[in-house]
Design a protein around this motif. Structure first.
Motif, PDB file in Angstrom:
ATOM      1  N   VAL A 109      14.023 -16.703 -61.546  1.00  0.00           N
ATOM      2  CA  VAL A 109      15.363 -17.247 -61.314  1.00  0.00           C
ATOM      3  C   VAL A 109      16.255 -16.743 -62.440  1.00  0.00           C
ATOM      4  N   GLY A 110      17.549 -16.677 -62.165  1.00  0.00           N
ATOM      5  CA  GLY A 110      18.445 -16.184 -63.190  1.00  0.00           C
ATOM      6  C   GLY A 110      19.847 -16.747 -63.049  1.00  0.00           C
ATOM      7  N   VAL A 111      20.569 -16.738 -64.159  1.00  0.00           N
ATOM      8  CA  VAL A 111      21.984 -17.116 -64.185  1.00  0.00           C
ATOM      9  C   VAL A 111      22.705 -16.100 -65.054  1.00  0.00           C
ATOM     10  N   GLY A 112      23.978 -15.909 -64.726  1.00  0.00           N
ATOM     11  CA  GLY A 112      24.732 -14.956 -65.524  1.00  0.00           C
ATOM     12  C   GLY A 112      26.125 -14.761 -65.009  1.00  0.00           C
ATOM     13  N   MET A 113      26.573 -13.521 -65.084  1.00  0.00           N
ATOM     14  CA  MET A 113      27.942 -13.164 -64.769  1.00  0.00           C
ATOM     15  C   MET A 113      27.943 -12.082 -63.698  1.00  0.00           C
ATOM     16  N   ILE A 114      28.904 -12.163 -62.797  1.00  0.00           N
ATOM     17  CA  ILE A 114      29.116 -11.127 -61.793  1.00  0.00           C
ATOM     18  C   ILE A 114      30.525 -10.579 -61.992  1.00  0.00           C
ATOM     19  N   ALA A 142      24.178 -17.145 -59.760  1.00  0.00           N
ATOM     20  CA  ALA A 142      22.799 -17.627 -59.833  1.00  0.00           C
ATOM     21  C   ALA A 142      21.984 -16.810 -58.844  1.00  0.00           C
ATOM     22  N   MET A 143      20.739 -16.534 -59.177  1.00  0.00           N
ATOM     23  CA  MET A 143      19.899 -15.715 -58.313  1.00  0.00           C
ATOM     24  C   MET A 143      18.457 -16.197 -58.342  1.00  0.00           C
ATOM     25  N   GLY A 144      17.718 -15.784 -57.341  1.00  0.00           N
ATOM     26  CA  GLY A 144      16.276 -15.999 -57.278  1.00  0.00           C
ATOM     27  C   GLY A 144      15.647 -14.735 -56.749  1.00  0.00           C
ATOM     28  N   GLY A 145      14.407 -14.503 -57.120  1.00  0.00           N
ATOM     29  CA  GLY A 145      13.775 -13.266 -56.666  1.00  0.00           C
ATOM     30  C   GLY A 145      12.275 -13.294 -56.842  1.00  0.00           C
ATOM     31  N   LEU A 146      11.671 -12.220 -56.389  1.00  0.00           N
ATOM     32  CA  LEU A 146      10.230 -12.020 -56.524  1.00  0.00           C
ATOM     33  C   LEU A 146      10.017 -10.622 -57.074  1.00  0.00           C
ATOM     34  N   ARG A 147       9.317 -10.557 -58.221  1.00  0.00           N
ATOM     35  CA  ARG A 147       9.005  -9.277 -58.859  1.00  0.00           C
ATOM     36  C   ARG A 147       7.522  -9.000 -58.654  1.00  0.00           C
ATOM     37  N   ALA A 148       7.198  -7.729 -58.397  1.00  0.00           N
ATOM     38  CA  ALA A 148       5.804  -7.288 -58.264  1.00  0.00           C
ATOM     39  C   ALA A 148       5.530  -6.219 -59.311  1.00  0.00           C
ATOM     40  N   LEU A 149       4.401  -6.375 -60.003  1.00  0.00           N
ATOM     41  CA  LEU A 149       3.979  -5.396 -61.010  1.00  0.00           C
ATOM     42  C   LEU A 149       2.654  -4.789 -60.579  1.00  0.00           C
ATOM     43  N   PHE A 150       2.560  -3.466 -60.660  1.00  0.00           N
ATOM     44  CA  PHE A 150       1.326  -2.761 -60.337  1.00  0.00           C
ATOM     45  C   PHE A 150       0.957  -1.898 -61.536  1.00  0.00           C
ATOM     46  N   GLU A 161      11.319  -5.324 -57.168  1.00  0.00           N
ATOM     47  CA  GLU A 161      11.922  -6.658 -57.158  1.00  0.00           C
ATOM     48  C   GLU A 161      12.822  -6.826 -55.951  1.00  0.00           C
ATOM     49  N   LEU A 162      12.715  -7.982 -55.347  1.00  0.00           N
ATOM     50  CA  LEU A 162      13.599  -8.410 -54.264  1.00  0.00           C
ATOM     51  C   LEU A 162      14.381  -9.600 -54.806  1.00  0.00           C
ATOM     52  N   ALA A 163      15.716  -9.506 -54.793  1.00  0.00           N
ATOM     53  CA  ALA A 163      16.561 -10.554 -55.381  1.00  0.00           C
ATOM     54  C   ALA A 163      17.661 -10.954 -54.408  1.00  0.00           C
ATOM     55  N   LEU A 164      17.969 -12.241 -54.393  1.00  0.00           N
ATOM     56  CA  LEU A 164      19.070 -12.799 -53.601  1.00  0.00           C
ATOM     57  C   LEU A 164      19.861 -13.742 -54.492  1.00  0.00           C
ATOM     58  N   PRO A 183      30.771 -14.604 -53.407  1.00  0.00           N
ATOM     59  CA  PRO A 183      30.045 -13.455 -52.865  1.00  0.00           C
ATOM     60  C   PRO A 183      28.531 -13.709 -52.846  1.00  0.00           C
ATOM     61  N   VAL A 184      27.923 -13.387 -51.715  1.00  0.00           N
ATOM     62  CA  VAL A 184      26.467 -13.471 -51.573  1.00  0.00           C
ATOM     63  C   VAL A 184      25.946 -12.054 -51.706  1.00  0.00           C
ATOM     64  N   PHE A 185      24.857 -11.867 -52.443  1.00  0.00           N
ATOM     65  CA  PHE A 185      24.337 -10.532 -52.676  1.00  0.00           C
ATOM     66  C   PHE A 185      22.818 -10.508 -52.578  1.00  0.00           C
TER      67      PHE A 185
END
Length: 194
Positions: A109-114, A142-150, A161-164, A183-185
């Motif tokens: 999850v994240g918060v910040g500036m757009i 504000a955002m949420g996402g799923l990160r994958a590491l290989f 990473e997939l983020a919304l 704005p939705v991103f």
């Protein structure tokens, strides 16, 4: 005792084909080293504010669970063209980590500036207006996402990473090319990390 020697020679062919004895060690198995992503650079696609250029994200993680990230088309840094873009500057928190075979999955999850811009980028961020040319404004997100590491070895990993998310930019409807106040991103990016 002399007769045991020749009898042992007769058993030699059977001994050669016998399987070695199996013994289980009581020592714990050696674990693979923990993957620690200190930083990564990713590229991909984004929706919700932009002109179709690839989205580039750079992320630095001073702590294992906390990172700082910037994403955008590179306007003002990689190119100086007037573009329609949403750039993001945020702090992200890794919530958990799951093993999924060779992948490590991390919800974030994240918060910040757009910052929304609809023309050539000016220096700085404008939170309370759209500037003299009416081409940019900024707000919170504000955002949420799923990160994958290989893990690929030598301390490097492939990162996806997939983020919304959603932003709040109250001045966006006043831009010369009006944008939504909220704005939705979304973005899907892949790259290399260490």
């Amino acid at each position: 005792m002399r007769r045991a020697g020749p009898a042992m020679l007769l058993l030699l062919p059977f001994a050669a084909g016998a399987e070695p004895s199996v013994s289980k060690s009581m020592e714990p198995e050696e674990r693979a080293p923990e993957v620690r992503n200190w930083g990564n650079l990713r590229i991909g696609g984004a929706v919700g504010g932009g002109d179709g250029r690839p989205e580039i994200c750079g992320e630095f993680a001073p702590l294992d669970f906390l990172s700082i990230e910037g994403c955008g088309s590179g306007a003002g840094i990689l190119h100086d063209e007037a573009v329609n873009e949403a750039s993001h500057y945020r702090v992200k928190l890794r919530l958990l980590r799951f093993d999924a075979g060779p992948l490590l999955l991390e919800p974030v999850v994240g918060v910040g500036m757009i910052e929304l811009q609809v023309g050539k980028d000016d220096v700085g961020f404008r939170f309370e207006d759209v500037g003299p040319r009416g081409v940019e404004t900024a707000g919170v997100e504000a955002m949420g996402g799923l990160r994958a590491l290989f893990p690929v070895g030598a301390g490097f990993e492939l990162v996806g990473e997939l983020a919304l998310g959603v932003g709040y930019t109250p001045e966006a409807p006043q831009l010369v090319l009006p944008q939504p106040e909220m704005p939705v991103f979304g973005a899907m990016t892949v790259g290399l990390g260490f």
